[in-house]
Design an enzyme around this catalytic site. Structure first.
Site, PDB file in Angstrom:
ATOM      1  N   ASP A   1      95.775 -28.831  22.170  1.00 42.81           N
ATOM      2  CA  ASP A   1      94.528 -27.754  21.967  1.00 42.81           C
ATOM      3  C   ASP A   1      95.008 -27.292  19.918  1.00 42.81           C
ATOM      4  O   ASP A   1      96.130 -27.378  20.357  1.00 42.81           O
ATOM      5  CB  ASP A   1      94.029 -26.741  23.049  1.00 42.81           C
TER       6      ASP A   1
ATOM      7  N   HIS B   1      91.497 -19.514  31.959  1.00 42.96           N
ATOM      8  CA  HIS B   1      91.366 -20.750  31.141  1.00 42.96           C
ATOM      9  C   HIS B   1      92.529 -21.577  31.704  1.00 42.96           C
ATOM     10  O   HIS B   1      93.614 -21.200  31.085  1.00 42.96           O
ATOM     11  CB  HIS B   1      90.709 -19.693  29.596  1.00 42.96           C
TER      12      HIS B   1
ATOM     13  N   ASN C   1      92.327 -14.705  32.135  1.00 43.62           N
ATOM     14  CA  ASN C   1      90.831 -15.106  32.908  1.00 43.62           C
ATOM     15  C   ASN C   1      91.502 -16.772  33.000  1.00 43.62           C
ATOM     16  O   ASN C   1      89.720 -16.433  33.563  1.00 43.62           O
ATOM     17  CB  ASN C   1      90.139 -15.208  31.346  1.00 43.62           C
TER      18      ASN C   1
ATOM     19  N   GLU D   1      87.668 -22.374  28.639  1.00 42.08           N
ATOM     20  CA  GLU D   1      87.231 -21.023  29.193  1.00 42.08           C
ATOM     21  C   GLU D   1      86.174 -20.509  30.309  1.00 42.08           C
ATOM     22  O   GLU D   1      85.630 -21.801  30.418  1.00 42.08           O
ATOM     23  CB  GLU D   1      86.573 -19.785  28.002  1.00 42.08           C
TER      24      GLU D   1
HETATM   25  C1  F6R Z   1      98.101 -23.405  24.827  1.00 44.71           C
HETATM   26  C2  F6R Z   1      97.133 -23.741  25.716  1.00 44.71           C
HETATM   27  C3  F6R Z   1      96.577 -22.278  26.540  1.00 44.71           C
HETATM   28  C4  F6R Z   1      97.757 -21.024  27.108  1.00 44.71           C
HETATM   29  C5  F6R Z   1      97.433 -20.067  27.890  1.00 44.71           C
HETATM   30  C6  F6R Z   1      97.793 -18.753  28.230  1.00 44.71           C
HETATM   31  O1  F6R Z   1      98.031 -24.455  24.717  1.00 44.71           O
HETATM   32  O2  F6R Z   1      96.024 -24.425  25.954  1.00 44.71           O
HETATM   33  O3  F6R Z   1      95.872 -22.171  27.401  1.00 44.71           O
HETATM   34  O4  F6R Z   1      98.419 -21.724  27.861  1.00 44.71           O
HETATM   35  O5  F6R Z   1      96.400 -19.077  27.100  1.00 44.71           O
HETATM   36  O6  F6R Z   1      99.110 -18.487  26.976  1.00 44.71           O
HETATM   37  P1  F6R Z   1     100.356 -18.407  26.988  1.00 44.71           P
HETATM   38  O7  F6R Z   1     101.184 -19.370  27.345  1.00 44.71           O
HETATM   39  O8  F6R Z   1     100.965 -17.336  25.523  1.00 44.71           O
HETATM   40  O9  F6R Z   1     100.089 -16.650  28.029  1.00 44.71           O
END
Ligand code: F6R
Length: 241
Positions: free
Chosen positions: A67, A137, A135, A142
């Site tokens: 992403d 995701h 959450n 989401e």
């Molecule tokens: C990052 C991504 C997100 C993260 C998630 C956890 O490319 O796609 O889904 O993996 O938000 O973020 P962290 O690792 O910062 O807790």
């Protein structure tokens, strides 16, 4: 789903490296699906260390990232392309031409999603690394995202904006939209490696492993993947033990 529970972040990163390493060693021109965020930084550090100490080469490796924030490109140090360069690509021998991420600055956003989906059609991930949001995701899919989704533009959830604001000077600077691979693109990977650490991920990890398979908790779709490995620390695993 194979679940590996380890003591802490260091051990999680080492175990994740072992899984990644096997793919790279067995297939020197593998397609690696990569993620950003705090979770995989330790994995990337181990990959860099191994490259420097043991000469593991990434010359033929190709990558696709999950992403990118809409509106940011490599000139912004908050962009995910910048993150990938500073946390991994600039420290190994990968050819930057073989690395792929959505173009956050694309003016025609739908066209950019179509381009990325076409690319993913011909670049199946040999392994896809994932973190998980509090959450549930994965990537920026989401709660409520259809399991059949492919690369699309999303409005980020308030909880995600709040979680990610720690990387920005203020919450107002967090982009409100992002490009993300869809759940179908992620499920298409041959192998999925999902990592989680910290108590704030415990609820999401419960949903991922033991909850109902539901679009309300996007990561739960991974229960249907034939080769998914979860590596998590004890704090993140507290509700599944
Ligand atoms: C990052 C991504 C997100 C993260 C998630 C956890 O490319 O796609 O889904 O993996 O938000 O973020 P962290 O690792 O910062 O807790």
């Amino acid at each position: 789903m194979k679940v590996i529970i380890v003591k802490d972040y260091e051990e999680m990163s080492l175990k994740a490296f072992e899984v990644m390493s096997e793919v790279v060693k067995n297939k020197p021109d593998a397609v690696l699906g990569l993620a950003t965020g705090s979770t995989p930084i330790g994995l990337y550090k181990n990959m860099i260390k191994d490259h420097k100490e043991n000469g593991t080469s990434y010359k033929q490796i190709k990558t696709v990232n999950l992403d990118e924030y809409a509106g940011l490109d490599y000139s912004s140090d908050q962009s995910y392309v910048y993150f990938m360069r500073s946390n991994l690509f600039d420290h190994i021998d990968i050819d930057l031409a073989n690395t792929n991420i959505e173009n956050g600055k694309a003016t025609d956003r739908q066209k950019e999603c179509d381009r990325y989906n076409a690319l993913l059609e011909v670049m199946q991930q040999d392994i896809q690394v994932l973190g998980i949001g509090s959450n549930g995701h994965i990537a920026f899919n989401e709660p409520g995202t259809p399991f059949g989704s492919v690369t699309h533009i999303v409005d980020l959830a308030e909880s995600t904006i709040k979680d990610n604001s720690r990387m920005f000077a203020s919450i107002d600077e967090v982009p409100r939209q992002a490009f993300t691979m869809g759940l179908k693109n992620i499920m298409n990977a041959k192998k999925v490696l999902i990592l989680a650490n910290g108590a704030n991920k415990a609820k999401a990890v419960y949903g991922l492993v033991k909850g109902e398979v539901t679009e309300n908790l996007p990561a739960s779709v991974l229960q249907l993947h034939p080769d998914c490995v979860l590596v998590c620390d004890e704090a993140a695993a507290s509700l599944i033990k």
